[in-house]
Design a protein around this motif. Structure first.
Motif, mmCIF file in Angstrom:
data_model
loop_
_atom_site.group_PDB
_atom_site.id
_atom_site.type_symbol
_atom_site.label_atom_id
_atom_site.label_comp_id
_atom_site.label_asym_id
_atom_site.label_seq_id
_atom_site.Cartn_x
_atom_site.Cartn_y
_atom_site.Cartn_z
ATOM 1 N N LEU A 285 -20.174 -51.718 -72.513
ATOM 2 C CA LEU A 285 -20.391 -51.103 -73.830
ATOM 3 C C LEU A 285 -20.640 -49.602 -73.639
ATOM 4 N N GLY A 292 -21.565 -49.789 -78.328
ATOM 5 C CA GLY A 292 -21.979 -51.023 -79.014
ATOM 6 C C GLY A 292 -22.791 -50.771 -80.277
ATOM 7 N N TRP A 297 -19.620 -50.147 -85.226
ATOM 8 C CA TRP A 297 -20.120 -51.518 -85.151
ATOM 9 C C TRP A 297 -20.876 -51.919 -86.422
ATOM 10 N N GLN A 312 -22.285 -61.278 -72.759
ATOM 11 C CA GLN A 312 -21.594 -60.384 -71.828
ATOM 12 C C GLN A 312 -21.333 -61.069 -70.497
#
Ligand code: ADP
Ligand code: TPW
Length: 575
Positions: A285, A292, A297, A312
């Motif tokens: 990210l 992120g 986002w 992740q």
């Protein structure tokens, strides 16, 4: 004479032990530029059957080694001379480390006693100290009997865990040291299981599966770690069996064909803020994913987090939480992690809600339709779109070809317009957005895969490694370089505001004929001013497999400052 097996002498030396240690570990190619103290090492390596590929600048040899590492999962070897040669290779080593590509930079160095007392030796430099902060590990070998250990440690460090760059310092005196042949042979190590599988913990898998099951708007992001891992069929099965839409990062394009119906690439700005659970597979990210957070986002302002939860998958246990909270870290190698998920994603897996899928399809189809209209236009001079429409067709009919890509607009437009169909076919500027990887990547890609290579290069980008067209011709490689020539860095339209004769900082010579450059070395040069000329030239290059450079004339007013990352340019407060 096979110099590695001369039993009559019954002695061996540093030169031969280095070569034998590399060969023992299945390394059969070295990217180099000779000079004191490694010239004989390059000769002896060639005599011992290794391919020794020599460049015109060490940075390009280093970039070749790095991408060979990415493509093969074996550390690519770059071999340089001391101080300046080492420094030239160091940019590539740092870039490899940043991108998680396994490579080993081996540099000769000058006499330790003189370096350490700073008495001014030929090419004096404390290379080990300088390399250390820029790579994953750095080692020096002082005695011939330690060469086996040195090379083994370098290989393990490069490919185990998160791959990266390793520096190996070999002082000139080492090469001439002798050992009796048996002792030498016994000192070498064939590394067993250099990149061991790392199996994720069952509870971590369960946590990820539970979170994924709860998702209403799931999304998978594939990064270049996923491409590197060579778990292609399991990754494809995971996506297809779960029915989850996915987004490929630049070098993960083609892991599934970009034309796959679950690809959400053409709806990126919709799926990122709207997804509720995101699975990152070998993607960090970092800035390329807006850390992120922020508006991309769905955050309310630039540093605000969106509402999504993250799973992740990464081999590095330190990667999760680097930018935002990771709710379900799944630490292990991608092959093992994906197959563990796959075991849970069986036939009763709930498909994502159809509202989510149809909302994505709607945006995607609209954007693809719009792009189709833009690509169909045929302006004079060519713009990025009309030229890339040709490249797009060429890759479609030659899906095994490897596409190397650098520049700003030349990069961004190619990434979004040219579909890739197979894994590890797109090689580009990576995590740093670095210029200069072009010709090094072309040479290595052609050599390690044997496939046709097509490079789409901004005219500025090409300049960083352009002299290697001689290398491409010397090794007679099937590389077709297409230069998108718009007369400058970004655009070619800037003028010097003072009216004096110095050109503007971003401006190049107008109407330059890059095609003439390759002709100096016996390659094929083509000047292409229309899509038809570009198409013919590319088709002919692929048919003949001859080194080819096409100077594609692009409207100098096309494109934007820095391509799609214009906003990263700081703007002056005082106008
Ligand atoms: P991208 O730029 O495509 O988003 P990144 O370079 O940011 O990709 O991320 C690649 C990630 O993949 C790194 O965090 C690295 O640790 C991880 N990685 C590389 N190889 C493997 C592997 N074999 N298994 C698991 N993770 C891996
Ligand atoms: C090592 C800064 C980013 S992109 C670029 C530069 C100089 C070239 C853009 O012009 P090009 O492409 O290639 O002609 P196009 O299509 O926009 O006209 N030095 C290094 N790396 C980077 N990224 C830069 C400078 C830069």
């Amino acid at each position: 004479m096979d110099m590695t097996t001369d039993t009559k002498l019954e002695v061996t030396d540093g030169f031969h032990l280095v070569i034998d240690a590399l060969k023992l570990n299945g390394i059969d190619m070295i990217f180099s530029l000779p000079g004191i103290p490694i010239t004989d090492l390059t000769r002896m390596a060639q005599a011992a059957g290794m391919r020794v590929i020599c460049f015109r600048h060490e940075q390009n040899a280093g970039n070749a080694a790095a991408i060979a590492g990415f493509l093969t999962q074996k550390p690519g070897i770059c071999l340089t001379v001391s101080a300046p040669g080492f420094l030239n290779g160091l940019t590539a080593l740092a870039n490899a480390t940043t991108n998680c590509f396994p490579m080993i930079l081996i540099s000769g160095s000058s006499e330790r006693e003189i370096v350490d007392l700073q008495q001014g030796d030929y090419e004096e430099m404390d290379q080990l100290a300088i390399a250390k902060p820029l790579c994953k590990a750095a080692f020096r070998v002082l005695h011939a009997e330690d060469i086996g250990v040195g090379i083994a440690r370098a290989i393990r460090a490069a490919v185990s865990g998160r791959p990266g760059g390793v520096y190996l310092d070999l002082p000139a005196k080492l090469f001439a040291q002798t050992l009796d042949a048996d002792t030498g042979k016994n000192s070498l190590i064939k590394v067993v299981d250099p990149a061991p599988r790392q199996i994720p913990a069952p509870e971590a898998v369960q946590r990820a599966v539970d979170l994924l099951k709860s998702a209403k708007r799931p999304l998978i992001v594939l990064g270049k770690g996923a491409a590197y891992a060579q778990a292609d069929s399991d990754i494809r099965s995971l996506i297809e069996r779960s029915g989850i839409p996915y987004l490929p990062m630049s070098m993960a394009k083609g892991l599934l064909p970009d034309t796959h119906e679950q690809s959400a690439a053409a709806a990126r700005s919709y799926v990122l803020p709207e997804a509720d659970v995101v699975v990152l597979i070998g993607a960090r990210l970092n800035w390329l994913l807006s850390h992120g957070k922020g508006k991309t986002w769905g955050g309310k302002e630039s540093k605000a987090w969106g509402g999504q939860k993250f799973i992740q998958i990464d081999i590095s246990p330190q990667e999760p939480d680097s930018n935002v909270r990771i709710d379900a870290p799944l630490i292990g190698d991608i092959g093992s992690c994906v197959s563990a998920l796959l075991a849970a994603v069986n036939t009763n897996w709930p498909k994502p809600p159809s509202e989510w899928l149809s909302a994505i399809a709607e945006r995607k189809n609209k954007n693809i339709g719009k792009m189709g209209e833009t690509l169909a236009k045929n302006p004079t001079p060519m713009n990025f779109h009309s030229a890339l429409n040709v490249v797009r067709d060429i890759i479609k009919t030659n899906p095994d070809a490897i596409l190397v890509n650098e520049g700003a607009n030349a990069l961004d437009f190619t990434r979004s317009i040219v579909d890739m169909y197979k894994p590890r076919k797109r090689l580009d500027v990576g995590t740093w957005g670095i210029m200069g990887i072009g010709m090094g990547y072309c040479v290595a890609a052609a050599l390690v895969t044997g496939e046709q290579v097509i490079a789409v290069e901004g005219d500025s980008a090409f300049g960083f490694s352009g002299m290697e067209v001689e290398t491409i011709c010397r090794y007679d490689l099937p590389v077709c370089i297409v230069i998108f020539n718009n007369n400058g860095v970004y655009k070619g339209t800037d003028a010097n505001p003072t009216g004096k004769s110095d050109p503007a900082p971003t401006a190049f010579i107008k109407g330059a004929r890059y095609d003439k450059l390759i002709e100096a070395f016996g390659g094929v040069g083509v000047h292409a001013a229309t899509p038809a000329e570009l198409r013919n030239a590319m088709e002919e290059a692929i048919r003949s497999r001859k080194p080819t450079l096409i100077n594609a004339v692009i409207d100098e007013s096309a494109g934007t400052e820095s391509g799609r990352i214009t906003s990263l340019n700081p703007s002056a407060k005082k106008k």
